[in-house]
Design a protein around this motif. Sequence first.
Motif: not given
Length: 345
Positions: A74-80, A90-92, A52-62
């Motif tokens: 249940r995944l919560v992504l946050a970004a600035d 990128y998830l599938p 999840l950390e690797r995929i979130a980095f590619r989405i430009r989120a955390r």
Amino acid sequence: MTALAVLVLVALACLAGPGLTGTEPDRFYPDLRLLPAGLGAQPDEAHLGLALERIAFRIRARVAEATRDGETLRLVLAADAPIDRRGLVYLPRSDLFGPARVVGEEEGGRRLILAVPVRALHFPLGTDIHGRDLLARSLVAGRVSLAVGLTATLVALLIGIAYGATAGLVGGAVDAVMMRIVDALYALPFIFFVILLLVFFRASLGLMLVAIAAVEWLDMARIVRAQTLSLRERDFVRAARALGSSTPRLLARHIVPNALGPIAVAATLLVPQVILLESFLSFLGLGVQEPQTSWGVLIAEGARSIETAPHMLAAPAAFLIATLVSLTVFGDGLADALDPRGRET
């Protein structure tokens, strides 16, 4: 019969098994590298967070929150800044998760609440340094190793039996000349012969088969010649010759059938010898090339990682050992069954 059953099971597993493992042999799982052998479903909790950390980095989120409930995450992504939903593909693409579904949005799109299906992957023999399924790769590698062993052995049998039986039955000067040719070929270093072929041709599986078959028939020719020399003085051969049987008929009806016992044993020992020789050539980079693989290639990879990942060596070695032992036991039983003296008693 037990050895034959094992060989049949190994062959069937190599032919049909890769399609039943649920994973592609060449599929990379970067987040599941060097997994030990086990029956548990992947990704587990330890590897889930890393993926999840690797995929979130590619989405430009955390990853702000990740809660797993069975096969749903249940995944919560946050970004600035507002999160671009196109990055959710990128998830599938990772093959660890299914298509994500947005169930909530907060802070003007800077916080997404997702429902993500988690795929259950199984790696009974673990994964290699690239995250590839060792079971699927071992089964696919078995296709190449068995094909090389059987094809080269068949060619060696055809050439060796014809050559050795002819030399032994004809005898005299013809036998001497034919066996001196064999001695001259024995003097040629095998590796030098392979390198010489590579100078003129491109390294490939077909070239390796030609190289192996070109030298492995020499032992078979000597074995068949020795059996022929002992059989040609037997009464039934003399009687057939006195009745006017030609040399080809003598070979086909009397010499070769009565030499099948030693030939069968030699053939069953030749198959593992060819497989080991293919492994040696592949280790040197002269045999099977990527994206193809074989048990020898996998064993070479496992030997280089034996300290950190011993399962990489154990998995293909287990298939190879089971095949070699079964071939040896089956050859001994086949020799007893084909022995004419045993049938007479």
